[in-house]
Design a protein around this motif. Structure first.
Motif, PDB file in Angstrom:
ATOM      1  N   LYS A  63       0.844  -1.199   0.000  1.00  0.00           N
ATOM      2  CA  LYS A  63       0.000   0.000   0.000  1.00  0.00           C
ATOM      3  C   LYS A  63       0.882   1.253   0.000  1.00  0.00           C
ATOM      4  O   LYS A  63       1.885   1.307   0.702  1.00  0.00           O
ATOM      5  N   TYR A  64       0.468   2.239  -0.785  1.00  0.00           N
ATOM      6  CA  TYR A  64       1.130   3.550  -0.862  1.00  0.00           C
ATOM      7  C   TYR A  64       2.602   3.478  -1.276  1.00  0.00           C
ATOM      8  O   TYR A  64       3.500   3.949  -0.584  1.00  0.00           O
ATOM      9  N   LYS A  88      -2.275  -5.910  -4.945  1.00  0.00           N
ATOM     10  CA  LYS A  88      -2.811  -5.124  -3.824  1.00  0.00           C
ATOM     11  C   LYS A  88      -2.121  -3.759  -3.688  1.00  0.00           C
ATOM     12  O   LYS A  88      -2.381  -3.016  -2.748  1.00  0.00           O
ATOM     13  N   THR A 114      -1.058   0.127  -4.084  1.00  0.00           N
ATOM     14  CA  THR A 114      -1.683   1.426  -4.357  1.00  0.00           C
ATOM     15  C   THR A 114      -0.584   2.477  -4.430  1.00  0.00           C
ATOM     16  O   THR A 114       0.522   2.275  -3.924  1.00  0.00           O
TER      17      THR A 114
END
Length: 246
Positions: free
Chosen positions: A107-108, A191, A193
């Motif tokens: 994520k990120y 998954k 991002t």
């Protein structure tokens, strides 16, 4: 290797540990403020103030700097909020290069993980220590630490918490490498991002947004670069907001 204040706490933890820092690498000084006075990065200032072996890395293609770093024969590069390393640098140390990333990867991925976690109203975030590969923020994860985001947190307060958390996670990760007890977690790219760089055009408040979104964006971008609005022809920076029910 690091530039901003976020990288100071991990550097301090390394200095207090059993590991030997043979060099600190940061960007060269650049003109700052209205008077354009040359200023070192936060990491550069800290290295000079503490008499550490400091190397200014201007250009990755600078063969003299590359030779100087090669001659140090380091075991590992610890990279914290620096720049994207080319392959010849990543592969230079005996145990490769590791990075402290301020999110729960995958994520990120990207330049602004702390800001986007707040801007999106996330309840949790953390730090990931991972092995650097050519593709940004995609390498195998060595260790992860997770924390709750408090309602009063903004970019500044959360940065401090994650920098300290990253310091502890870094020492644990180095111990795993040292003890040959490494079990890398492969990232699930499905998954992933993005956390792209914050741009100037993103900073003006859009009053058609819901109050919660405005509040989250103010938190995520305070105290810098800071959201703003224009009132009676004047630009007003908004550092803090709160949601009311009436």
């Amino acid at each position: 290797m690091g530039n901003p204040k976020f990288a100071i706490s991990p550097l301090k933890s390394l200095l207090a540990s059993s590991h030997e820092i043979v060099a600190v690498i940061s960007n060269p000084p650049k003109p700052m403020g209205r008077k354009k006075i040359l200023q070192h990065t936060d990491v550069g200032k800290y290295a000079l103030d503490n008499n550490l072996n400091f190397i200014e890395l201007d250009d990755f293609n600078n063969s003299d700097i590359f030779y100087k770093i090669s001659c140090l024969k380091v075991d590992i590069f610890v990279v914290v909020a620096f720049r994207i390393l080319p392959s010849k640098y990543i592969e230079l140390p005996r145990f490769g290069s590791i990075n402290i990333h301020a999110s729960l990867l995958p994520k990120y991925r990207g330049a602004a993980p702390i800001q986007w976690a707040l801007m999106n109203g996330d309840k949790f975030t953390g730090v990931s220590i991972f092995q650097i590969e050519k593709k940004i923020d995609t390498g195998g994860i060595i260790h992860v630490e997770k924390i709750k985001i408090q309602n009063e947190d903004n970019f500044e307060t959360l940065s401090v918490k994650l920098s300290e958390l990253g310091s502890k996670a870094l020492i644990k990760s180095l111990r795993l490498i040292e003890d040959d007890n490494l079990k890398l977690l492969v990232q699930d790219n499905k998954k992933s991002t993005r956390a792209p760089k914050i741009k100037k055009e993103m900073l003006r408040i859009n009053w058609s947004w819901k109050a919660e979104k405005i509040n989250n964006w103010v938190r995520g971008l305070s105290p810098f670069p800071c959201m703003y609005t224009v009132y009676k022809g004047k630009k007003l920076k908004i550092f803090k907001t709160r949601i009311v029910n009436n």
